[in-house]
Enzyme design. Structure first.
Site, PDB file in Angstrom:
ATOM      1  N   LYS A  80       0.692   5.323  -3.448  1.00  0.00           N
ATOM      2  CA  LYS A  80      -0.539   4.873  -2.784  1.00  0.00           C
ATOM      3  C   LYS A  80      -1.982   5.420  -4.122  1.00  0.00           C
ATOM      4  O   LYS A  80      -1.922   6.224  -4.285  1.00  0.00           O
ATOM      5  CB  LYS A  80      -0.968   5.413  -1.202  1.00  0.00           C
ATOM      6  CG  LYS A  80      -2.131   4.876  -0.234  1.00  0.00           C
ATOM      7  CD  LYS A  80      -2.444   5.465   0.931  1.00  0.00           C
ATOM      8  CE  LYS A  80      -3.394   4.950   1.607  1.00  0.00           C
ATOM      9  NZ  LYS A  80      -3.219   5.542   3.020  1.00  0.00           N
ATOM     10  N   SER A 155      -4.287   1.375   6.364  1.00  0.00           N
ATOM     11  CA  SER A 155      -4.775   1.807   4.996  1.00  0.00           C
ATOM     12  C   SER A 155      -3.990   1.257   3.320  1.00  0.00           C
ATOM     13  O   SER A 155      -4.534   1.289   2.795  1.00  0.00           O
ATOM     14  CB  SER A 155      -5.924   2.855   4.424  1.00  0.00           C
ATOM     15  OG  SER A 155      -5.048   4.244   4.920  1.00  0.00           O
ATOM     16  N   SER A 179      -1.479   5.143   8.796  1.00  0.00           N
ATOM     17  CA  SER A 179      -1.703   4.557   7.590  1.00  0.00           C
ATOM     18  C   SER A 179      -0.661   3.816   7.231  1.00  0.00           C
ATOM     19  O   SER A 179      -0.793   3.443   6.090  1.00  0.00           O
ATOM     20  CB  SER A 179      -3.080   4.978   6.474  1.00  0.00           C
ATOM     21  OG  SER A 179      -3.944   4.275   6.707  1.00  0.00           O
TER      22      SER A 179
END
Ligand code: GLN
Length: 486
Positions: A80, A155, A179
């Site tokens: 990420k 996310s 997330s």
């Protein structure tokens, strides 16, 4: 497409063994990942940075190390874009960090590399990890590999999509209020949020420091266990990382896959099966509960009475911490600067006005407000009290002999791009089942439990602090039981 596109029919531990034994070359795995990356990425906007040259070099190094290579020898992984990488930009999906290359590397990144993993790139995400759909990325949303008109969740949507599309067998995300688990659920992959303190946050760009944890997304439970095993454990660079021995998570997953759940008590909270749950999600989760019972687990009705307060509590505490953490983006220390001619304050204002997106600004304003003198006790102080009650709900259930709790991960399957962007409140409400684990600090996983109208549904398994072994055991048993039923 039904399950995640398989990177390879073999698990991560099997693949790494094959690389160490020179039966499989890390280079061929990296080439496969890079080829799929190019194909999937073009349609799905999964990656914010790609690193083919260094990936191939790292793969060659794993091949040269052979038997000496680590437990993730030659395994392609994606990160990420809020994990600091010294050789690639780390933008957090924000314009305010466009082109920013950190001067150091996150502990998890160092540990992955030390274990032999091959980093192929950085994945798309909601700006500063604020969101549940990836639509808050300044670089456009990532899309769901099961249906490109839908969101992958957020996310950590890019990381979930990278696994779901078969680009990599595993990726790292971060979970502040769901997330990792929620995009895992919406994209049909496994996502694990470890206990607060289990994994070092050093080099994770802070959103809400008392809630943030890094966790793996993977094609199956055993692979998630292998990745968490490699990154977990005490780190002197993060004062909140815990000095707790890391159990044999890979072994726990194996136990769940090989044996039944005899003697395991699974709590089913009534509050998580009430109104607002999509019919298809309810159906798949009830089928999962039946599979757990058939596998020998004892299902027990439990209550988490403060669940209805979890979303308001989270949306006070997380923005409060974010407003403080994001004060550092001022156009001086990181990334681009706007209007340097406007004087110091003018430059701050221009940089923050142009660099941050709407959702980030909303949260900074909300957080600043709830922390301000005069309102602090009324909002932030009360939210802290609610947080303690939510944690106490879990303590009471686990003290009563319950080993794990099962809930849906998200009340809905993947929604259409644009469907919820006009209504932030609706977007927040969908976090109801995931935020409680962050507020309480306990570990949890989302496991695919089937499809509803062709879209993946995730079931969530929670356990007590530092009991990831139970999470993995139950998750692997569920995965196997549902696989046998299919
Ligand atoms: N969806 C939640 C939010 O918008 C959770 C985000 C996260 O876990 N990073 O804050």
């Amino acid at each position: 497409m039904t399950g995640p596109a398989d990177f390879d029919a073999r698990s991560i531990p099997e693949l790494a063994r094959a690389v160490r034994g020179a039966e499989e070359s890390a280079r061929s795995l990296a080439e496969r990942a890079l080829k799929r990356l190019a194909a999937a990425d073009a349609d799905l906007n999964i990656f914010l940075a790609r690193d083919p040259e260094r990936a191939l070099a790292a793969a060659d190094a794993a091949d040269r190390a052979g038997a000496e290579a680590g437990p993730l020898a030659g395994i392609p992984v994606a990160l990420k874009d809020n994990l600091a990488t010294a050789d690639l930009p780390t933008t957090c999906g924000s314009r305010i960090l466009e082109g920013f290359v950190p001067p150091y590397e996150a502990t998890v990144v160092r540990r992955l590399r030390a274990a032999g993993a091959v980093i192929v790139g950085k994945t798309n995400m909601d700006e500063f990890a604020m969101g549940s759909s990836n639509e808050n990325s300044a670089y456009g949303p990532a899309r769901n590999p099961h249906d490109a008109t839908r969101v992958p969740g957020g996310s950590s949507g890019g990381s979930a999509a990278a696994v779901a599309a078969g680009v990599v067998p595993a990726a790292l995300g971060s979970d502040t209020g769901g997330s990792v688990r929620q995009p895992g659920s919406l994209s049909g992959v496994v996502g694990v949020k470890p206990t607060y303190g289990r994994v070092s946050r050093y080099g994770l760009v802070a959103f809400a420091s008392s809630l943030d944890q890094i966790g793996p997304l993977a094609a199956n439970v055993a692979d998630a266990a292998a990745v968490l095993q490699a990154i977990a454990g005490l780190d002197p660079l993060d004062a909140t990382s815990a000095d707790e021995p890391v159990p044999d998570l890979v072994g726990a997953a194996r136990a769940g896959a090989e044996r039944g759940l005899e003697g395991v008590v699974i709590g089913v909270p009534a509050e998580c099966f009430g109104e607002g749950l999509e019919a298809g999600v309810r159906e798949r989760c009830e089928a999962a509960l039946a599979a757990l019972a058939a596998d020998g687990a004892e299902l027990r009705d439990v209550s988490l009475p403060h669940t209805p307060l979890a979303v308001p509590t989270y949306y006070l505490i997380a923005p409060a911490e974010a407003s403080s953490n994001l004060a550092r983006y001022d156009g001086v220390r990181y990334g681009p600067r706007w209007d340097a001619e406007a004087g110091l304050v003018g430059m701050y204002e221009e940089t923050r006005a142009r660099g941050f997106g709407a959702e980030v600004k909303r949260r900074i304003m909300l957080g600043t407000y709830v922390l301000s003198a005069g309102y602090y006790d009324r909002y932030y102080g009360r939210a802290q009290q609610m947080r303690e009650r939510i944690a106490a709900d879990f303590r009471a259930v686990f003290a009563d002999g319950v080993h794990a709790i099962f809930t849906p991960t998200s009340p809905s399957t993947a929604f259409a791009l644009g469907e919820r962007t006009d209504d932030p409140y609706q977007m927040y409400l969908a976090d109801v089942f995931t935020v409680t684990a962050n507020l309480a600090g306990i570990p949890g996983a989302s496991v695919p439990v089937g499809l509803a109208d062709g879209l993946p549904v995730g079931g969530q398994i929670l356990a007590d602090h530092f009991d990831e072994a139970t999470v993995f055991r139950v998750a692997a048993a569920l995965e196997r039981a549902l696989g046998e039923a299919a």
